[in-house]
Design a protein around this motif. Sequence first.
Motif, PDB file in Angstrom:
ATOM      1  N   GLY A 107       0.540   5.666  -4.284  1.00  0.00           N
ATOM      2  CA  GLY A 107       1.539   5.486  -4.840  1.00  0.00           C
ATOM      3  C   GLY A 107       1.888   3.917  -4.622  1.00  0.00           C
ATOM      4  O   GLY A 107       1.919   3.392  -3.507  1.00  0.00           O
ATOM      5  N   ARG A 108       3.082   3.232  -5.288  1.00  0.00           N
ATOM      6  CA  ARG A 108       4.087   2.636  -5.414  1.00  0.00           C
ATOM      7  C   ARG A 108       5.931   3.156  -4.484  1.00  0.00           C
ATOM      8  O   ARG A 108       6.001   3.476  -5.056  1.00  0.00           O
ATOM      9  CB  ARG A 108       4.237   1.262  -6.540  1.00  0.00           C
ATOM     10  N   TYR A 109       5.539   2.365  -3.371  1.00  0.00           N
ATOM     11  CA  TYR A 109       6.893   2.801  -2.689  1.00  0.00           C
ATOM     12  C   TYR A 109       7.916   1.575  -2.958  1.00  0.00           C
ATOM     13  O   TYR A 109       7.139   0.436  -2.192  1.00  0.00           O
ATOM     14  CB  TYR A 109       6.800   3.075  -1.651  1.00  0.00           C
ATOM     15  N   GLU A 110       8.580   1.485  -2.252  1.00  0.00           N
ATOM     16  CA  GLU A 110      10.102   0.833  -2.253  1.00  0.00           C
ATOM     17  C   GLU A 110       9.921   0.892  -0.409  1.00  0.00           C
ATOM     18  O   GLU A 110       9.645   2.370   0.097  1.00  0.00           O
ATOM     19  CB  GLU A 110      11.635   1.364  -1.833  1.00  0.00           C
ATOM     20  N   VAL A 111       9.584  -0.646   0.206  1.00  0.00           N
ATOM     21  CA  VAL A 111       9.143  -1.171   1.433  1.00  0.00           C
ATOM     22  C   VAL A 111      10.150  -1.546   2.459  1.00  0.00           C
ATOM     23  O   VAL A 111      10.519  -2.543   1.635  1.00  0.00           O
ATOM     24  CB  VAL A 111       7.637  -1.473   1.869  1.00  0.00           C
ATOM     25  N   VAL A 112      10.806  -1.070   3.102  1.00  0.00           N
ATOM     26  CA  VAL A 112      11.254  -1.867   4.372  1.00  0.00           C
ATOM     27  C   VAL A 112       9.962  -2.428   5.145  1.00  0.00           C
ATOM     28  O   VAL A 112       9.523  -1.463   6.296  1.00  0.00           O
ATOM     29  CB  VAL A 112      12.141  -1.676   4.799  1.00  0.00           C
ATOM     30  N   LEU A 113       9.469  -3.851   5.538  1.00  0.00           N
ATOM     31  CA  LEU A 113       8.687  -4.221   6.250  1.00  0.00           C
ATOM     32  C   LEU A 113       9.321  -5.293   7.810  1.00  0.00           C
ATOM     33  O   LEU A 113      10.021  -6.110   7.638  1.00  0.00           O
ATOM     34  CB  LEU A 113       7.323  -5.418   5.036  1.00  0.00           C
TER      35      LEU A 113
ATOM     36  N   ASN B 291       2.142  -1.375  -2.745  1.00  0.00           N
ATOM     37  CA  ASN B 291       1.138  -0.787  -3.928  1.00  0.00           C
ATOM     38  C   ASN B 291      -0.453   0.085  -2.588  1.00  0.00           C
ATOM     39  O   ASN B 291      -0.602  -0.642  -2.019  1.00  0.00           O
ATOM     40  CB  ASN B 291       0.544  -1.156  -4.746  1.00  0.00           C
ATOM     41  N   PHE B 292       0.520   1.320  -2.406  1.00  0.00           N
ATOM     42  CA  PHE B 292      -0.076   1.891  -1.390  1.00  0.00           C
ATOM     43  C   PHE B 292      -1.477   3.266  -2.071  1.00  0.00           C
ATOM     44  O   PHE B 292      -1.266   3.217  -3.223  1.00  0.00           O
ATOM     45  CB  PHE B 292       0.626   2.736  -0.449  1.00  0.00           C
ATOM     46  N   THR B 293      -2.827   2.666  -1.641  1.00  0.00           N
ATOM     47  CA  THR B 293      -3.609   2.550  -2.063  1.00  0.00           C
ATOM     48  C   THR B 293      -4.793   4.165  -2.437  1.00  0.00           C
ATOM     49  O   THR B 293      -5.415   4.705  -2.871  1.00  0.00           O
ATOM     50  CB  THR B 293      -5.363   1.730  -2.886  1.00  0.00           C
ATOM     51  N   GLY B 294      -3.735   4.607  -0.750  1.00  0.00           N
ATOM     52  CA  GLY B 294      -4.742   5.584  -0.126  1.00  0.00           C
ATOM     53  C   GLY B 294      -4.625   5.997   1.108  1.00  0.00           C
ATOM     54  O   GLY B 294      -4.216   4.782   1.529  1.00  0.00           O
ATOM     55  N   GLY B 295      -4.964   7.287   2.197  1.00  0.00           N
ATOM     56  CA  GLY B 295      -5.220   7.251   3.370  1.00  0.00           C
ATOM     57  C   GLY B 295      -5.901   5.838   3.945  1.00  0.00           C
ATOM     58  O   GLY B 295      -6.976   5.212   3.271  1.00  0.00           O
TER      59      GLY B 295
END
Length: 481
Positions: free
Chosen positions: A224-230, A474-478
């Motif tokens: 899913g779409r997550y807020e991130v700190v890179l 946008n994280f699309t999967g494992g």
Amino acid sequence: MSHDAERHPLDLAGRVVDLVHRLGGPGAEAEVVVTRSELALTRFANSFVHQNVAESGVGVRLRLHADGRTAAGGGSVVTPDGLAALVERTLTAARLCPPDPAWPGLAPPVSVPAAPVWDEATAFAEPAERAERVRAFVAAVGGLEAAGYCRTAYRSAAFANSAGHSARGSTAEAAMDGIARAGGADGVARLCADRLADLDGAALGLRAAAKARAAVDPVELPPGRYEVVLEPAAVADLLHNLALWGFNGKRFAERQSFAELGVAQFDPAVTLVDDPLGGSGLPFDAEGTGRRALTLVDAGTTVAVTHDRRSGAQAGAGSTGHAAPGAATFGPTPGNLRLTGPAGVAAAGDPGATRAAGAGPVGGPEPPVGPVLDAETAALVAGMDRGLLVSDLWYTRVLDTKKLVITGLTRNGVWLVEGGVPVRAVRDFRFTESYPRALGPGAVLGIGRRPVRQPDRVDGVWWDAPALRLAAWNFTGGASG
């Protein structure tokens, strides 16, 4: 090393230009770069040094234009016969090439910026000095398995062309990249510096070990779409791909880049500057053009792309000092991007800023606990209600060059953050994301004040990357999907 190799590179460059005029005729135009290099790498795995490699040599790169045709060649044999052979085979190649009506001509005799100060102790460091930093890294991980490298590099380069232009400069750098492994989980610590003395192996080892221990027993989250700190290591991948595909003057001219000059394509918090002299970089490019800081994005607005003489002439903009071998095919690209926020940061190349940014974990000599190891990242994570902290991105590949859509994987630690606190480690994700979109207007929620210089695989290339908080990724999967 031969007597000829020990001569100053500028002498060799002038000799090659003279040979081109003698063998190719007075109408032949030539530009020559001679580089003397000392490169050394100490590798370690399974917590032991397993390899020390070093090379010392001189390389000659020649580009010439004769009878309307252009060719390039290179070699490392700098005897009189070796230089003559280089010129002869490059002239032969030029006769076989198609006409080159876009030949931009040679750089005129103009001054170039003064070369930054370089550190002789780094340039000619002994293997034991690199091994000492490896020893400190391994000791600091506290029994975890450790692997990585410590490298030093020195280049002395000179340029000469048929127009009478010449330039010279030297540069040195050091870098360390290490991982620690705990129960199948890896933690990473990287730093590039102008001085080997600024690499603290113990501090980097403590950082890597703390990240590894905090990444044990990850849980799986849905895509899913997550807020991130890179963290800076992840931000370096953004800068690398933006440089390679976005601010490349040739791709821009061919309409294969997302860049639109004068358009607010990024969040107003974003300023991007390519600053090759912000460290101990060479003061000129492969065409002899002086290298200076170039602002590419100013408070969110794209204001420039990089050019060599060829792409600059086609764009009517002139060279920005970004010529490199192979640029005629792939294009001229930035190699030393610095990302800053609106509040300003310590000057790039300031040893104090670099040491502070790369210095070890907050809290003194006690082994740190948890994945958040510096005040910059802590401040960004504290503002997240729910999101992910991402250490590193890798195996990134371009899906759409125009929109710069990238697919890749996370690695070396991902953590779920709730209420501003990392609460558990998360399994690695695959992601598919447009990098310009991720940094677009309204998308940047915070930028660390101090960038951490991240080493590239290529000597002389680095990325000044701060921690970065983004509204969505946008994280699309494992990672195995």
